[in-house]
Design an enzyme around this catalytic site. Structure first.
Site, mmCIF file in Angstrom:
data_model
loop_
_atom_site.group_PDB
_atom_site.id
_atom_site.type_symbol
_atom_site.label_atom_id
_atom_site.label_comp_id
_atom_site.label_asym_id
_atom_site.label_seq_id
_atom_site.Cartn_x
_atom_site.Cartn_y
_atom_site.Cartn_z
ATOM 1 N N TYR A 1 -5.479 14.118 -11.268
ATOM 2 C CA TYR A 1 -4.400 13.464 -12.087
ATOM 3 C C TYR A 1 -3.291 14.222 -12.252
ATOM 4 O O TYR A 1 -2.009 13.762 -12.180
ATOM 5 C CB TYR A 1 -5.040 12.314 -13.143
ATOM 6 C CG TYR A 1 -4.143 11.293 -13.690
ATOM 7 C CD1 TYR A 1 -3.746 10.270 -13.025
ATOM 8 C CD2 TYR A 1 -3.527 11.589 -14.996
ATOM 9 C CE1 TYR A 1 -2.907 9.551 -13.550
ATOM 10 C CE2 TYR A 1 -2.809 10.869 -15.523
ATOM 11 C CZ TYR A 1 -2.179 9.632 -14.940
ATOM 12 O OH TYR A 1 -1.436 8.940 -15.505
ATOM 13 N N ASP B 1 1.080 -1.130 -0.098
ATOM 14 C CA ASP B 1 0.100 -0.125 -0.001
ATOM 15 C C ASP B 1 0.873 1.143 0.044
ATOM 16 O O ASP B 1 1.516 1.536 1.084
ATOM 17 C CB ASP B 1 -1.018 -0.037 1.513
ATOM 18 C CG ASP B 1 -2.051 1.236 1.110
ATOM 19 O OD1 ASP B 1 -1.652 2.030 0.382
ATOM 20 O OD2 ASP B 1 -2.848 1.107 2.218
#
Length: 292
Positions: A178, A74
């Site tokens: 993004y 993660d």
């Protein structure tokens, strides 16, 4: 056929290894005889299947347990990044290279004024903070082991390649989260290229910016022929890239033999994409462009 990259026997950590570019990087580095640390998050099962059933055939030889380590990662959590680096040191003794590839691209077009703050935070957490935490763990491992050959930096030290995006250069309407997360990688790379030489005189880091690439993450958008035309009307080569084409450049930038004097650079692999209209979108053959 090997490219004489100097990567044989070196350990390479690839994040986001379950996706198209990550898998292509795994194949490319394995063909050069590198030892792999392949990390994935929620798609670890898919990555393990790829390693168990596809990687050997792609590489052309069986890879033993001393050549591949698969980890769950993660990237939003420093402890997870540190744990993966520690496992790599335990298995291989050192980490030589890292390909920072883990990322997300929320497909829905949403203007910033209507963007859910949770999406903004998640995109930045994975793409930018996650990259920083991965590189932090890699640098800590390098500090622990020291350079591979301190006496001869020209022999090629440690290296990192961060996978950015042309969105970070040109922006992307409806995907400001993004574009922001990828643009931030520039400052990170330019900072670390100065920091890391204190750990390893030959250490390098570069940024690779793909354009539209035929990956699972982009599959939904690329299925729309009109979207392909709009995307490629600024691209002279008028084609979508394959993951292999991106992986080949990542391999070159990581290589101590091919790029030992290249650091702090941004390399764009996007068919010559520009931030201006070059072609009428209707002139783009969407079917041919997708044929990678």
């Amino acid at each position: 056929m090997a490219l004489h990259t100097g990567l044989a026997g070196r350990s390479v950590w690839i994040t986001g290894a379950s996706g198209g570019i990550g898998r292509a990087c795994a194949v490319a580095f394995a063909r050069e005889g590198a030892r792999l640390v392949l990390s994935a998050g929620t798609r670890r099962a898919q990555l393990e299947h790829f390693v168990a059933h596809e990687l050997a055939s792609e590489v052309g030889r069986e890879l033993g347990p001393d050549e591949v380590l698969v980890t769950e990662l993660d990237v939003r959590r420093a402890a997870s990044c540190d744990a993966t680096a520690a496992r790599a040191l335990e298995r291989f003794g050192r980490l030589d290279h890292v390909i920072v590839n883990a990322g997300v691209w929320p497909e829905a077009d949403v203007p910033l004024a209507r963007l859910d703050p949770a999406r903004l935070e998640h995109t930045i957490a994975v793409n930018l903070t996650g990259a920083a935490l991965t590189l932090r763990a890699f640098a800590a491992a390098l500090a622990e082991t020291g350079p591979r050959d301190a006496a001869d930096p020209a022999a090629g030290g440690a290296s990192a390649v961060a996978i950015g995006s042309t969105a970070g250069r040109f922006g992307e309407a409806g995907h400001a989260d993004y574009a922001l997360s990828k643009a931030g990688l520039t400052g990170l790379v330019l900072s670390l290229k100065n920091e890391w030489v204190a750990l390893d005189p030959g250490a390098r880091i570069n940024l690779l910016e793909p354009g539209w690439t035929a990956t699972e993450m982009a599959a939904g958008a690329l299925a729309d022929g009109a979207a392909v035309q709009r995307a490629l009307c600024t691209t002279p080569l008028r084609r979508v890239a394959s993951p292999h084409q991106i992986a080949t450049v990542a391999l070159t930038l990581a290589s101590p033999a091919l790029a030992s004097h290249v650091t702090g650079q941004t390399v764009t692999v996007a068919g010559g994409m520009e931030g201006r209209l070059l072609f009428d979108p209707s002139s783009i053959d969407a079917e041919r462009a997708r044929d990678v």
